[in-house]
Design an enzyme around this catalytic site. Structure first.
Site, PDB file in Angstrom:
ATOM      1  N   HIS A  13     -28.684  -0.955 -16.433  1.00  0.00           N
ATOM      2  CA  HIS A  13     -27.310  -1.454 -16.503  1.00  0.00           C
ATOM      3  C   HIS A  13     -26.577  -1.437 -15.168  1.00  0.00           C
ATOM      4  CE1 HIS A  13     -28.055  -2.497 -20.472  1.00  0.00           C
ATOM      5  NE2 HIS A  13     -28.232  -1.267 -20.876  1.00  0.00           N
ATOM      6  N   ARG A  48     -37.031  -7.591 -18.952  1.00  0.00           N
ATOM      7  CA  ARG A  48     -36.968  -8.394 -20.180  1.00  0.00           C
ATOM      8  C   ARG A  48     -37.395  -9.818 -19.879  1.00  0.00           C
ATOM      9  NH1 ARG A  48     -33.626  -5.563 -24.250  1.00  0.00           N
ATOM     10  NH2 ARG A  48     -33.979  -7.387 -25.530  1.00  0.00           N
ATOM     11  N   ARG A  52     -32.343 -10.404 -18.009  1.00  0.00           N
ATOM     12  CA  ARG A  52     -30.881 -10.289 -18.094  1.00  0.00           C
ATOM     13  C   ARG A  52     -30.331  -9.159 -17.223  1.00  0.00           C
ATOM     14  NH1 ARG A  52     -30.157  -8.054 -24.233  1.00  0.00           N
ATOM     15  NH2 ARG A  52     -31.416  -9.888 -24.671  1.00  0.00           N
ATOM     16  N   GLU A  73     -40.659  -0.635 -18.665  1.00  0.00           N
ATOM     17  CA  GLU A  73     -40.600  -0.991 -20.089  1.00  0.00           C
ATOM     18  C   GLU A  73     -40.849  -2.485 -20.202  1.00  0.00           C
ATOM     19  OE1 GLU A  73     -37.219   2.286 -21.359  1.00  0.00           O
ATOM     20  OE2 GLU A  73     -36.786   0.151 -21.508  1.00  0.00           O
ATOM     21  N   GLU A 154     -43.468   7.033 -27.121  1.00  0.00           N
ATOM     22  CA  GLU A 154     -42.069   7.417 -26.937  1.00  0.00           C
ATOM     23  C   GLU A 154     -41.397   7.263 -28.291  1.00  0.00           C
ATOM     24  OE1 GLU A 154     -39.930   6.220 -23.434  1.00  0.00           O
ATOM     25  OE2 GLU A 154     -38.065   6.006 -24.568  1.00  0.00           O
TER      26      GLU A 154
HETATM   27  N1  PXP Z   1     -36.453   4.224 -23.995  1.00  0.00           N
HETATM   28  C1  PXP Z   1     -36.678   2.924 -24.280  1.00  0.00           C
HETATM   29  C2  PXP Z   1     -38.050   2.511 -24.648  1.00  0.00           C
HETATM   30  C3  PXP Z   1     -35.637   1.962 -24.207  1.00  0.00           C
HETATM   31  O1  PXP Z   1     -35.894   0.680 -24.495  1.00  0.00           O
HETATM   32  C4  PXP Z   1     -34.370   2.396 -23.794  1.00  0.00           C
HETATM   33  C5  PXP Z   1     -33.257   1.397 -23.666  1.00  0.00           C
HETATM   34  O2  PXP Z   1     -33.596   0.450 -22.719  1.00  0.00           O
HETATM   35  C6  PXP Z   1     -34.183   3.755 -23.494  1.00  0.00           C
HETATM   36  C7  PXP Z   1     -35.233   4.653 -23.628  1.00  0.00           C
HETATM   37  C8  PXP Z   1     -32.874   4.283 -23.038  1.00  0.00           C
HETATM   38  O3  PXP Z   1     -31.906   4.136 -24.029  1.00  0.00           O
HETATM   39  P1  PXP Z   1     -30.394   4.409 -23.679  1.00  0.00           P
HETATM   40  O4  PXP Z   1     -29.990   3.394 -22.649  1.00  0.00           O
HETATM   41  O5  PXP Z   1     -29.687   4.246 -24.980  1.00  0.00           O
HETATM   42  O6  PXP Z   1     -30.303   5.803 -23.128  1.00  0.00           O
END
Ligand code: PXP
Length: 244
Positions: A13, A48, A52, A73, A154
């Protein structure tokens, strides 16, 4: 309990904010440097399909410029596997992805897509990348993750984080049971999604969990931890010009 619990900080973010203006600030790689200096154990970033927030160039810079292990990710697509193999992050976390969602909603259906996921795990593992499946704390999904050869999972903590009243204990118990099951199957167990300072402690106390990945709450807190400093810096810059 004295064993170190790893913290992976998701910096997506910072890129969301940058992209809102279409410029170069704030720079997610600068954020990663701050995160590293502050004692995190890893940097997590989600590439993604629609780019984005984090983009391909961000990932390349994170890998090249930041010493902490990079956890990419990604969705289980041919495009993302090719990018991961080219980039060589330390870890990949395979997540479900729907274009219209605001964030990752729900875990991956590993049990329902074993034939698709097994070769993907093999390819990434052969390249020396540790692969984790992002799944709900559901016994069938945990068992399927072990069956396709994933070394790690996870656990999606979203339902626990969104639960209220009596449901909190139930959702926490699912995570506790899931972590135990994972350990019994030889899976390394991570957890994340929706964790914040108010709800993290019971999850951090689950002994089999070795890593938490947290993004939104850390960045949301950072706004308020930093906002007064930023206003004062601007105030001072303006006052100095006016000789005040
Ligand atoms: N783990 C995974 C696999 C996620 O997709 C995310 C969100 O992108 C997070 C952890 C972290 O989540 P948050 O931003 O709510 O802390």
């Amino acid at each position: 309990m004295t064993e170190h619990l790893r913290l992976g900080v998701n910096i997506d973010h910072v890129a969301t904010l940058r992209n809102a203006r279409g410029g170069i600030a704030p720079d997610p790689i600068r954020a990663a440097r701050v995160v590293a200096e502050a004692g995190a154990d890893g940097i997590t970033a989600h590439l993604r399909e629609d780019r984005r927030h984090i983009n391909d160039a961000d990932l390349a810079r994170l890998k090249a410029e930041i010493a902490l292990p990079l956890n990419m990710e990604m969705a289980a697509t041919v495009e993302m596997v090719a990018i991961a193999l080219d980039l060589g992050p330390a870890h990949v976390c395979v997540v479900p992805e729907r274009r219209e969602e605001l964030t990752t909603e729900g875990g991956l259906d590993v049990a329902g897509s074993m034939d698709h996921l097994r070769p993907l795990v093999g390819q990434l593992t052969d390249a020396g990348i540790q692969v984790a499946m992002f799944i709900d704390p559901d016994p069938a999904q945990i068992a399927a993750s072990a069956e396709i050869g994933a070394p790690a999972i996870e656990l999606h903590t979203g339902e626990y984080c969104n639960a209220t009243d009596d449901a909190v204990a139930h959702q926490l118990a699912r995570l506790v049971d899931g972590a135990e099951q994972a350990q019994g199957l030889g899976l390394e167990c991570h957890a994340g999604h929706g964790l914040d300072l108010d709800n993290v402690e019971p999850v951090a106390a689950i002994p089999q969990v070795v890593e938490l990945n947290i993004g939104h709450a850390i960045l949301a807190d950072a706004v308020f931890d930093g906002l007064a400093l930023s206003v004062r810096a601007m105030r001072a810059a303006m006052d100095v010009v006016r000789g005040l």
